[in-house]
Motif scaffolding. Structure first.
Motif, PDB file in Angstrom:
ATOM      1  N   LYS A  79     -42.734  25.338   0.656  1.00 59.53           N
ATOM      2  CA  LYS A  79     -42.079  26.352   0.496  1.00 59.53           C
ATOM      3  C   LYS A  79     -41.730  27.053  -0.588  1.00 59.53           C
ATOM      4  N   ILE A  80     -42.977  27.647  -1.502  1.00 58.33           N
ATOM      5  CA  ILE A  80     -42.858  27.985  -2.691  1.00 58.33           C
ATOM      6  C   ILE A  80     -42.079  29.489  -2.508  1.00 58.33           C
ATOM      7  N   ARG A  81     -40.879  29.799  -2.850  1.00 54.73           N
ATOM      8  CA  ARG A  81     -40.011  30.790  -2.676  1.00 54.73           C
ATOM      9  C   ARG A  81     -38.619  31.061  -3.400  1.00 54.73           C
ATOM     10  N   ARG A  82     -38.137  32.136  -3.592  1.00 54.13           N
ATOM     11  CA  ARG A  82     -37.025  32.054  -4.555  1.00 54.13           C
ATOM     12  C   ARG A  82     -36.041  32.398  -3.372  1.00 54.13           C
ATOM     13  N   ASP A  83     -36.201  33.071  -2.202  1.00 55.45           N
ATOM     14  CA  ASP A  83     -35.212  33.271  -1.130  1.00 55.45           C
ATOM     15  C   ASP A  83     -35.269  32.267  -0.124  1.00 55.45           C
ATOM     16  N   ILE A  84     -34.293  31.226  -0.031  1.00 52.40           N
ATOM     17  CA  ILE A  84     -34.443  30.133   0.812  1.00 52.40           C
ATOM     18  C   ILE A  84     -33.557  30.232   2.182  1.00 52.40           C
ATOM     19  N   THR A  85     -32.832  31.526   2.181  1.00 47.95           N
ATOM     20  CA  THR A  85     -31.777  31.826   3.173  1.00 47.95           C
ATOM     21  C   THR A  85     -32.330  31.687   4.738  1.00 47.95           C
ATOM     22  N   GLU A  86     -33.538  32.028   4.848  1.00 40.09           N
ATOM     23  CA  GLU A  86     -34.079  32.457   6.104  1.00 40.09           C
ATOM     24  C   GLU A  86     -33.103  33.180   7.024  1.00 40.09           C
ATOM     25  N   ASP A  87     -32.769  32.751   8.121  1.00 37.69           N
ATOM     26  CA  ASP A  87     -31.663  33.519   9.084  1.00 37.69           C
ATOM     27  C   ASP A  87     -30.381  32.835   9.023  1.00 37.69           C
ATOM     28  N   LYS A  88     -30.191  31.959   7.975  1.00 37.73           N
ATOM     29  CA  LYS A  88     -28.847  31.244   8.064  1.00 37.73           C
ATOM     30  C   LYS A  88     -27.604  32.123   7.833  1.00 37.73           C
ATOM     31  N   GLU A  89     -26.560  31.843   8.455  1.00 38.78           N
ATOM     32  CA  GLU A  89     -25.394  32.765   8.171  1.00 38.78           C
ATOM     33  C   GLU A  89     -24.542  31.938   6.939  1.00 38.78           C
ATOM     34  N   ASP A 119     -26.497  23.782   5.523  1.00 38.86           N
ATOM     35  CA  ASP A 119     -25.870  25.019   5.796  1.00 38.86           C
ATOM     36  C   ASP A 119     -24.412  25.079   5.914  1.00 38.86           C
ATOM     37  N   ALA A 120     -24.019  26.153   6.156  1.00 38.05           N
ATOM     38  CA  ALA A 120     -22.499  26.154   6.424  1.00 38.05           C
ATOM     39  C   ALA A 120     -21.805  25.381   7.161  1.00 38.05           C
ATOM     40  N   ASP A 187     -38.639  31.698 -20.489  1.00 42.37           N
ATOM     41  CA  ASP A 187     -37.198  31.302 -21.079  1.00 42.37           C
ATOM     42  C   ASP A 187     -36.451  29.859 -20.387  1.00 42.37           C
ATOM     43  N   GLY A 188     -37.419  29.318 -19.335  1.00 43.10           N
ATOM     44  CA  GLY A 188     -37.047  28.247 -18.609  1.00 43.10           C
ATOM     45  C   GLY A 188     -36.153  28.415 -17.175  1.00 43.10           C
ATOM     46  N   ARG A 189     -36.080  29.881 -17.361  1.00 40.15           N
ATOM     47  CA  ARG A 189     -35.047  30.261 -16.179  1.00 40.15           C
ATOM     48  C   ARG A 189     -35.795  30.444 -14.583  1.00 40.15           C
ATOM     49  N   VAL A 190     -34.871  30.097 -13.760  1.00 47.44           N
ATOM     50  CA  VAL A 190     -35.492  30.341 -12.543  1.00 47.44           C
ATOM     51  C   VAL A 190     -34.153  30.582 -11.681  1.00 47.44           C
ATOM     52  N   THR A 191     -34.162  31.583 -10.397  1.00 46.58           N
ATOM     53  CA  THR A 191     -33.099  32.185  -9.710  1.00 46.58           C
ATOM     54  C   THR A 191     -33.419  31.632  -8.380  1.00 46.58           C
ATOM     55  N   PHE A 192     -32.511  31.307  -7.399  1.00 43.63           N
ATOM     56  CA  PHE A 192     -32.597  31.049  -5.820  1.00 43.63           C
ATOM     57  C   PHE A 192     -31.615  32.074  -5.318  1.00 43.63           C
ATOM     58  N   THR A 193     -31.946  32.587  -4.263  1.00 42.15           N
ATOM     59  CA  THR A 193     -30.796  33.392  -3.301  1.00 42.15           C
ATOM     60  C   THR A 193     -30.838  32.373  -2.124  1.00 42.15           C
ATOM     61  N   THR A 194     -29.527  32.075  -1.780  1.00 45.30           N
ATOM     62  CA  THR A 194     -29.249  31.351  -0.622  1.00 45.30           C
ATOM     63  C   THR A 194     -28.054  31.425   0.137  1.00 45.30           C
ATOM     64  N   VAL A 195     -27.303  30.462   0.488  1.00 46.00           N
ATOM     65  CA  VAL A 195     -25.984  30.680   1.156  1.00 46.00           C
ATOM     66  C   VAL A 195     -25.176  29.608   0.366  1.00 46.00           C
ATOM     67  N   PHE A 196     -23.837  29.864   0.320  1.00 45.69           N
ATOM     68  CA  PHE A 196     -22.825  28.899   0.018  1.00 45.69           C
ATOM     69  C   PHE A 196     -23.094  27.653   0.993  1.00 45.69           C
TER      70      PHE A 196
END
Length: 321
Positions: A79-89, A119-120, A187-196
């Motif tokens: 899974k080479i991706r930055r947004d790992i949320t899929e359908d999780k609430e 997940d939550a 710059d050595g930076r990476v950002t991911f989108t997910t849920v708490f």
């Protein structure tokens, strides 16, 4: 993605006992879309000079023993991706990382950074049948202190699977939500989108991470190289308690372990993996921005399976992930 943890003969430095791994606050961040009443947390242990929050290659270096166990639920997936949320609430979470060389403070470019978490309701993808989270509409949200008498060891048995040292378990299903890998920029930076993340019995709220270097990016993903860092990121209690008032976290009936009870977190603030958070204290459901600087020694190999330091653990490490 294959071969990420296959060593390509890295030249180890002589002083292998000094694991130069850092998790330091990344400085002030702008939390896009987060309204008034902004809550910022930073550990008292964070130096005033701080790691640079700009595009500069400079950063504050530390020499720490912040390697942690891989845990039983790591999957070397594709899974080479930055947004790992899929359908999780859950509460939206943006995780911003900066990877630097702990000797030179220069950014580590083109590294493959993995993150994975539950997940939550405390469930891990790939291991839904082994996870100990879950919820069934409690009468109220978890309190600040879990039930039972607090001690150095979390109450209750750890999640099933694995042995001391975080023995790996084979996946039990084909789900891969809340898992992903992405490449650090110049710059050595990476950002991911997910849920708490939520919580489960025996562990404080956390996110797992690995940093891989010396490999090659191909059409198939990241090939070869070695793992120079295996660690975990943690959340302050104030934010966790705020999340517990928001659905679906509020439906959890699972016993919660506090940050001070966790046997993996070493209680050293940002230097031990405590994330710097920015969120609206009155409306955490709007989203949270988390950031941290991770210093690694690219010449060393730390895959988290046999040489991980277990802060606070007086007995062999548990299999909690």
């Amino acid at each position: 993605m294959t071969g990420k943890q296959t060593a390509q003969g890295p030249q180890h430095k002589k002083d292998l006992t000094r694991r130069k791994v850092v998790a330091a606050g990344a400085g002030a961040v702008a939390a896009v879309g987060i309204g008034g009443g902004l809550a910022l947390n930073a550990s008292a242990e964070e130096p005033a000079t701080g790691a640079s929050a700009s595009g500069s290659s400079a950063g504050t270096c530390y020499k720490l023993t912040s390697e942690t166990t891989e845990g039983p639920y790591y999957i070397d997936a594709d899974k080479i991706r930055r947004d790992i949320t899929e359908d999780k609430e859950g509460i939206p979470l943006t995780l911003s990382l900066k990877v630097i060389d702990s000797e030179t403070c220069k950014p580590v470019r083109n590294a493959a950074v993995d993150i994975w978490h539950c997940d939550a309701l405390g469930i891990y993808s790939g291991y839904e049948s082994l996870s100990t989270g879950g919820g069934s509409a409690p009468t109220d949200a978890p309190s600040g202190t879990p039930s039972g008498t607090p001690s150095g060891t979390p109450t209750g048995a750890p999640p099933s699977g694995g042995t001391g040292g975080g023995g790996h378990e084979e996946p039990t299903d084909d789900k891969r939500y809340l898992r992903g890998t992405w490449r650090t920029d110049r710059d050595g930076r990476v950002t991911f989108t997910t849920v708490f993340p939520g919580w489960y019995r025996g562990r404080a709220v956390h996110i797992h991470t690995k940093v891989h270097v010396d490999g090659a990016w191909t059409d198939a993903g990241y090939e070869g190289g070695h793992t120079c860092h295996t660690g975990q990121f943690f959340f302050v209690e104030e934010a966790v308690l705020a999340s517990a008032k928001v659905a679906p976290y509020s439906t959890s009936t699972t016993e919660r372990t506090t940050l001070t009870e966790d046997t993996i977190y070493d209680q050293s603030g940002t230097t031990g993996g405590l994330l710097r958070l920015a969120y609206d204290r009155k409306h955490i459901a709007k989203g949270v921005h988390a950031s941290i600087t991770v210093g690694v020694d690219p010449d060393e190999t730390h895959d988290g399976t046999d040489d991980a330091v277990q802060p606070g653990a007086s007995a062999p490490a548990s299999s909690s992930s």
